[in-house]
Design a protein around this motif. Sequence first.
Motif, PDB file in Angstrom:
ATOM      1  N   ASP A 151       0.873  -1.151  -0.094  1.00 17.91           N
ATOM      2  CA  ASP A 151      -0.126  -0.210   0.135  1.00 17.91           C
ATOM      3  C   ASP A 151       0.874   1.409  -0.029  1.00 17.91           C
ATOM      4  OD1 ASP A 151      -2.967   0.818   0.560  1.00 17.91           O
ATOM      5  OD2 ASP A 151      -1.492   2.330   1.482  1.00 17.91           O
ATOM      6  N   GLU A 152       0.676   2.024  -1.127  1.00 17.01           N
ATOM      7  CA  GLU A 152       1.690   3.131  -1.038  1.00 17.01           C
ATOM      8  C   GLU A 152       1.417   4.261  -0.080  1.00 17.01           C
ATOM      9  OE1 GLU A 152      -2.109   3.850  -3.147  1.00 17.01           O
ATOM     10  OE2 GLU A 152      -0.529   2.311  -3.530  1.00 17.01           O
ATOM     11  N   ARG A 153       0.319   4.258   0.650  1.00 19.44           N
ATOM     12  CA  ARG A 153       0.212   5.226   1.531  1.00 19.44           C
ATOM     13  C   ARG A 153       0.678   4.574   2.830  1.00 19.44           C
ATOM     14  NH1 ARG A 153      -5.938   4.253   0.580  1.00 19.44           N
ATOM     15  NH2 ARG A 153      -4.925   2.388   0.558  1.00 19.44           N
ATOM     16  N   LEU A 154       0.846   3.470   3.149  1.00 19.36           N
ATOM     17  CA  LEU A 154       1.344   3.100   4.496  1.00 19.36           C
ATOM     18  C   LEU A 154       2.786   2.586   4.418  1.00 19.36           C
ATOM     19  CD1 LEU A 154      -1.597   0.905   5.792  1.00 19.36           C
ATOM     20  CD2 LEU A 154      -1.032   3.301   6.403  1.00 19.36           C
ATOM     21  N   GLU A 155       3.290   2.095   3.145  1.00 18.93           N
ATOM     22  CA  GLU A 155       4.755   1.930   2.942  1.00 18.93           C
ATOM     23  C   GLU A 155       5.567   2.764   3.546  1.00 18.93           C
ATOM     24  OE1 GLU A 155       4.689   0.769  -1.024  1.00 18.93           O
ATOM     25  OE2 GLU A 155       3.650  -1.309  -0.645  1.00 18.93           O
ATOM     26  N   PRO A 156       5.515   4.070   3.241  1.00 17.94           N
ATOM     27  CA  PRO A 156       6.646   4.975   3.941  1.00 17.94           C
ATOM     28  C   PRO A 156       7.008   4.914   5.340  1.00 17.94           C
ATOM     29  CG  PRO A 156       5.323   5.952   2.211  1.00 17.94           C
ATOM     30  CD  PRO A 156       4.651   4.984   2.579  1.00 17.94           C
ATOM     31  N   PHE A 157       5.789   4.455   6.061  1.00 20.62           N
ATOM     32  CA  PHE A 157       5.702   4.771   7.640  1.00 20.62           C
ATOM     33  C   PHE A 157       6.374   3.366   8.280  1.00 20.62           C
ATOM     34  CE2 PHE A 157       2.383   7.226   6.225  1.00 20.62           C
ATOM     35  CZ  PHE A 157       2.745   8.771   6.875  1.00 20.62           C
ATOM     36  N   VAL A 158       6.658   2.324   7.362  1.00 24.38           N
ATOM     37  CA  VAL A 158       7.284   1.094   7.962  1.00 24.38           C
ATOM     38  C   VAL A 158       8.796   1.158   8.402  1.00 24.38           C
ATOM     39  CG1 VAL A 158       7.803  -1.225   7.650  1.00 24.38           C
ATOM     40  CG2 VAL A 158       5.662  -0.382   6.598  1.00 24.38           C
ATOM     41  N   GLY A 159       8.880   0.976   9.640  1.00 20.23           N
ATOM     42  CA  GLY A 159      10.230   1.227  10.136  1.00 20.23           C
ATOM     43  C   GLY A 159      10.405   2.700  11.110  1.00 20.23           C
ATOM     44  N   GLN A 160       9.367   3.146  10.893  1.00 15.30           N
ATOM     45  CA  GLN A 160       9.457   4.556  11.822  1.00 15.30           C
ATOM     46  C   GLN A 160       8.724   4.481  12.927  1.00 15.30           C
ATOM     47  OE1 GLN A 160      10.513   7.632  10.147  1.00 15.30           O
ATOM     48  NE2 GLN A 160      11.201   6.010   8.649  1.00 15.30           N
ATOM     49  N   GLU A 161       9.150   5.357  14.047  1.00 11.87           N
ATOM     50  CA  GLU A 161       8.916   5.110  15.351  1.00 11.87           C
ATOM     51  C   GLU A 161       7.464   5.786  15.390  1.00 11.87           C
ATOM     52  OE1 GLU A 161      10.434   6.955  19.499  1.00 11.87           O
ATOM     53  OE2 GLU A 161      11.819   5.664  18.443  1.00 11.87           O
ATOM     54  N   LEU A 162       6.292   5.370  16.297  1.00 17.88           N
ATOM     55  CA  LEU A 162       5.126   6.212  16.267  1.00 17.88           C
ATOM     56  C   LEU A 162       5.301   7.200  17.651  1.00 17.88           C
ATOM     57  CD1 LEU A 162       2.062   6.345  15.750  1.00 17.88           C
ATOM     58  CD2 LEU A 162       1.658   4.565  17.600  1.00 17.88           C
ATOM     59  N   ARG A 163       5.067   8.489  17.072  1.00 15.26           N
ATOM     60  CA  ARG A 163       5.147   9.585  18.150  1.00 15.26           C
ATOM     61  C   ARG A 163       3.793   9.777  18.888  1.00 15.26           C
ATOM     62  NH1 ARG A 163      10.114   9.839  19.389  1.00 15.26           N
ATOM     63  NH2 ARG A 163      11.716  10.089  17.730  1.00 15.26           N
ATOM     64  N   GLU A 164       2.773   9.626  18.231  1.00 19.27           N
ATOM     65  CA  GLU A 164       1.596   9.960  18.826  1.00 19.27           C
ATOM     66  C   GLU A 164       0.137   9.416  18.301  1.00 19.27           C
ATOM     67  OE1 GLU A 164      -0.652  13.983  20.488  1.00 19.27           O
ATOM     68  OE2 GLU A 164       0.215  14.123  18.765  1.00 19.27           O
ATOM     69  N   VAL A 165      -0.653   8.936  18.990  1.00 14.97           N
ATOM     70  CA  VAL A 165      -2.114   8.340  18.485  1.00 14.97           C
ATOM     71  C   VAL A 165      -2.985   9.446  19.160  1.00 14.97           C
ATOM     72  CG1 VAL A 165      -3.472   6.572  18.476  1.00 14.97           C
ATOM     73  CG2 VAL A 165      -0.997   6.078  18.734  1.00 14.97           C
ATOM     74  N   ALA A 166      -4.075   9.638  18.131  1.00 19.31           N
ATOM     75  CA  ALA A 166      -5.177  10.453  18.454  1.00 19.31           C
ATOM     76  C   ALA A 166      -6.485   9.918  17.996  1.00 19.31           C
ATOM     77  CB  ALA A 166      -4.920  12.087  17.971  1.00 19.31           C
ATOM     78  N   LEU A 167      -7.570  10.107  18.719  1.00 15.50           N
ATOM     79  CA  LEU A 167      -8.822  10.000  18.155  1.00 15.50           C
ATOM     80  C   LEU A 167      -9.263  11.413  17.453  1.00 15.50           C
ATOM     81  CD1 LEU A 167     -10.612   7.660  21.115  1.00 15.50           C
ATOM     82  CD2 LEU A 167      -9.497   6.864  18.674  1.00 15.50           C
ATOM     83  N   LEU A 168      -9.902  11.088  16.335  1.00 16.70           N
ATOM     84  CA  LEU A 168     -10.285  12.550  15.706  1.00 16.70           C
ATOM     85  C   LEU A 168     -11.962  12.134  15.512  1.00 16.70           C
ATOM     86  CD1 LEU A 168      -7.938  12.292  12.484  1.00 16.70           C
ATOM     87  CD2 LEU A 168      -7.950  13.632  14.682  1.00 16.70           C
ATOM     88  N   GLU A 169     -12.624  13.304  15.949  1.00 12.20           N
ATOM     89  CA  GLU A 169     -14.339  13.150  15.746  1.00 12.20           C
ATOM     90  C   GLU A 169     -14.677  14.255  14.730  1.00 12.20           C
ATOM     91  OE1 GLU A 169     -17.629  13.015  18.953  1.00 12.20           O
ATOM     92  OE2 GLU A 169     -16.152  14.533  19.375  1.00 12.20           O
ATOM     93  N   TRP A 170     -15.464  13.782  13.694  1.00 11.59           N
ATOM     94  CA  TRP A 170     -15.727  14.421  12.718  1.00 11.59           C
ATOM     95  C   TRP A 170     -17.200  15.450  13.350  1.00 11.59           C
ATOM     96  CZ3 TRP A 170     -14.302  16.166   8.254  1.00 11.59           C
ATOM     97  CH2 TRP A 170     -15.282  16.827   7.658  1.00 11.59           C
ATOM     98  N   ARG A 171     -16.725  16.703  13.493  1.00  5.51           N
ATOM     99  CA  ARG A 171     -17.553  17.795  13.715  1.00  5.51           C
ATOM    100  C   ARG A 171     -18.019  18.879  12.819  1.00  5.51           C
ATOM    101  NH1 ARG A 171     -19.646  16.507  19.280  1.00  5.51           N
ATOM    102  NH2 ARG A 171     -20.531  18.448  18.433  1.00  5.51           N
ATOM    103  N   PRO A 172     -18.674  18.463  11.780  1.00  3.12           N
ATOM    104  CA  PRO A 172     -18.922  19.522  10.779  1.00  3.12           C
ATOM    105  C   PRO A 172     -19.608  20.686  11.315  1.00  3.12           C
ATOM    106  CG  PRO A 172     -20.486  17.771  10.555  1.00  3.12           C
ATOM    107  CD  PRO A 172     -19.539  17.253  11.652  1.00  3.12           C
ATOM    108  N   SER A 173     -19.396  21.769  10.519  1.00  4.33           N
ATOM    109  CA  SER A 173     -20.182  23.165  10.867  1.00  4.33           C
ATOM    110  C   SER A 173     -21.644  23.034  10.575  1.00  4.33           C
ATOM    111  CB  SER A 173     -19.739  24.448  10.421  1.00  4.33           C
ATOM    112  OG  SER A 173     -19.607  23.999   8.879  1.00  4.33           O
ATOM    113  N   GLY A 174     -22.128  22.274   9.650  1.00  8.02           N
ATOM    114  CA  GLY A 174     -23.561  22.071   9.133  1.00  8.02           C
ATOM    115  C   GLY A 174     -23.985  20.489   9.379  1.00  8.02           C
ATOM    116  N   ARG A 175     -25.328  20.268   8.809  1.00  9.14           N
ATOM    117  CA  ARG A 175     -25.743  18.967   9.030  1.00  9.14           C
ATOM    118  C   ARG A 175     -24.985  18.140   8.207  1.00  9.14           C
ATOM    119  NH1 ARG A 175     -32.156  18.155   9.709  1.00  9.14           N
ATOM    120  NH2 ARG A 175     -31.182  16.495   8.791  1.00  9.14           N
ATOM    121  N   ASP A 176     -24.680  16.836   8.801  1.00  8.26           N
ATOM    122  CA  ASP A 176     -24.059  15.790   7.955  1.00  8.26           C
ATOM    123  C   ASP A 176     -24.122  14.539   8.638  1.00  8.26           C
ATOM    124  OD1 ASP A 176     -21.677  14.453   6.949  1.00  8.26           O
ATOM    125  OD2 ASP A 176     -20.324  15.824   6.846  1.00  8.26           O
TER     126      ASP A 176
END
Length: 176
Positions: free
Chosen positions: A102-127
Amino acid sequence: MMGISGFEPTFLVGLEAVREENGQGLAALGGRRLTEFGIVRFVEDGDWFADCPVVLDFDGVQVEICHWKFDELSISWNTIDTTAAISGWEWSELTPAWSSADERLEPFVGQELREVALLEWRPSGRDVAADTLAVEFVFDTGRFHISNALDENSIDLGDAHPEFVRYPLGCDVQPD
């Protein structure tokens, strides 16, 4: 589920439920290296089957992320065997199989993880996607997040859309 060996998801809804169940485990990944990953692709055409979990291995600790329906998220740990064939497949004439390409994930293999976060989708309008969650992984060289693409997974690189509210999980590792 989905013919995936060992996969028994527990789908949760909402930031608090996911953070309570998985926040400590995700935070504990900080400082570990992404050593490998697995996604499911169809053998015949190589297309990613985004309904199946994304498996990330951090120095032997495996986290398995799968979005389902409009707002459900399962994060499981060390249950999926990505070397086992996917069996009992009946939804398509195509053959699903685990892949570490997977071309998106391959560059991260071997890299040290610095942080993990949860992201919550909070749009300004109805969604219809309001309050859906993503899991973000931050490395020195960049970041990616696995989000809900309304009943399947999406892998996106770089900073999240500004309508995501970011909730770090306390694993910010300082560079050496």
